[in-house]
Scaffold this active site. Structure first.
Site, short mmCIF file in Angstrom:
data_model
loop_
_atom_site.label_atom_id
_atom_site.label_comp_id
_atom_site.label_asym_id
_atom_site.label_seq_id
_atom_site.Cartn_x
_atom_site.Cartn_y
_atom_site.Cartn_z
CB THR A 1 -0.95 0.03 1.22
OG1 THR A 1 -0.17 -0.06 2.42
CG2 THR A 1 -1.92 -1.15 1.16
CG ASN B 1 4.49 6.85 -2.26
OD1 ASN B 1 3.28 6.85 -2.37
ND2 ASN B 1 5.17 7.87 -1.77
CB SER C 1 -2.74 -1.27 5.16
OG SER C 1 -2.21 -0.03 5.56
CB CYS D 1 16.50 5.74 -4.91
SG CYS D 1 16.54 6.92 -3.55
CD GLN E 1 19.15 11.70 -2.70
OE1 GLN E 1 20.34 11.72 -2.41
NE2 GLN E 1 18.30 10.90 -2.11
N PRO F 1 3.72 28.60 4.99
CG PRO F 1 6.02 28.35 4.72
CD PRO F 1 4.96 29.39 4.90
CG HIS G 1 16.45 10.70 -6.55
ND1 HIS G 1 15.37 11.41 -6.07
CD2 HIS G 1 16.70 9.72 -5.62
CE1 HIS G 1 14.98 10.89 -4.90
NE2 HIS G 1 15.78 9.88 -4.62
#
Length: 347
Positions: free
Chosen positions: A11, A13, A40, A134, A161, A187, A247
């Site tokens: 579930t 990304n 989940s 990554c 990144q 923000p 990236h």
């Protein structure tokens, strides 16, 4: 008969991207099982034209499962990966926990697939394979063909990144801060990043270490050495930037032997997994936006560095959720199949 594949952390990304890519590449699976934490359980996730319901990882029996692709964090991998591997299932882990274990191969198929030959031949193997960070994955894909030609001595890399590398919370924080600024509001105080990420850059990813480096910078160094060549000297500055996905890396390379920009360009064009976009004109280079949803590692801005002997500069861009995580795990499984690994239910 095909394979039974369990996607752990389905579930999240990266887990969702794993399911998407399994379907896109028509991975030879008879069954794909979505697994998640108890909170989940039952959540619906897309897998091609099918909808899967997440099952509870805590009480799932891995007997008869061929591959478990894990994207559930280091603590889960530490506890569960050895137990899953002991059942005979091959674990391909996206966390950092197993990457530096000498008994666990750290694999980028375009770079060091040969390591899997001895691993498969070892009857006492742990059945755990680690997926790299990554940033490391795209870096070593670009470095490997150049290293084969001219032998790399030293690499200086600065990473840019995207917030998706920090998970859904990172994406949400950039989105919410950007919206706040556009409506002339504050923000807000971030919880995922130590400083405002919207319209800003943060030279800090992961925890600080004693020498002043961050853990992310150390990962790039240690993993590049393990995957490519322990003799290469690597230094890194890792920066979080207000980009959702993709990236980028500015890479300075010093070689033992001569190599020209034209030679490098030709070598990279022929290399697996690389797309060269290198026109010396406005827009003649890759940016993160173009990399999203693409399997390739893009290389641009290939040029000689006159300040050192046998030096080059290159610009490297890739979708961090794909090559940096989900795609690479599936390529590892595909490589094992190509090397003759049979599903247990077909053996």
């Amino acid at each position: 008969m095909g394979y039974r594949v369990a996607v752990i952390g389905a579930t999240g990304n990266v887990g969702r991207e794993v399911l998407n890519i399994l379907a896109e590449r028509k991975f030879p699976a008879d069954e794909v099982i979505a697994l998640a934490s108890s909170k989940s359980t039952g959540r619906e996730i897309s897998y091609g034209d099918k909808i899967l319901k997440a099952k509870n990882l805590d009480d799932f029996d891995f007997k008869g499962v061929d591959f478990a692709i894990m994207s559930a964090g280091s603590s889960v991998s530490k506890d569960l990966a050895p137990r899953i591997g002991a059942s005979g299932c091959i674990v391909i882990d996206n966390s950092s926990f197993w990457r530096y274990d000498s008994n666990v191969p750290l694999i980028v198929p375009e770079v060091n697939a040969h390591v899997l030959d001895s691993w498969l031949a070892n009857p006492h193997r742990t059945n755990i394979i680690a997926n790299p960070n990554c940033s490391t994955a795209q870096l070593v894909v670009a470095l490997k063909p150049l290293h084969d030609f001219a032998k790399i001595k030293r690499v200086v890399v600065s990473t840019y990144q995207s917030v998706s590398g920090a998970g859904k919370e990172g994406i949400d924080e950039l989105w919410n801060q950007t919206k706040g600024i556009f409506v002339n509001d504050s923000p807000g105080n971030g919880t995922k990043f130590p400083k405002q990420i919207a319209f800003n850059v943060i030279p800090h990813i992961d925890v600080f270490m004693e020498d002043g480096s961050t853990k992310e910078e150390w990962k790039v160094m240690a993993e590049t050495k393990k995957i490519l060549d322990p003799k290469i000297k690597v230094t890194c500055t890792a920066v979080r930037v207000p980009v959702f996905v993709g990236h980028s890396e500015a890479v300075n390379i010093e070689f033992e032997n001569p190599i020209s920009a034209d030679e490098a360009r030709d070598i990279l064009r022929e290399a697996d997994g690389i797309s060269v976009i290198d026109k010396r004109e406005p827009g003649g280079y890759a940016t993160p936006v173009e990399s999203v949803g693409d399997d390739a590692t893009y290389v641009s801005r290939i040029r000689e560095d006159s300040t050192i002997e046998n030096g080059l500069n290159i610009w490297v861009v890739s979708d961090n959720l794909r090559k940096g995580a989900a795609l690479n795990t599936i390529q590892i499984a595909e490589t094992l199949i190509a090397k003759g690994l049979l599903p247990r239910n077909a053996a």
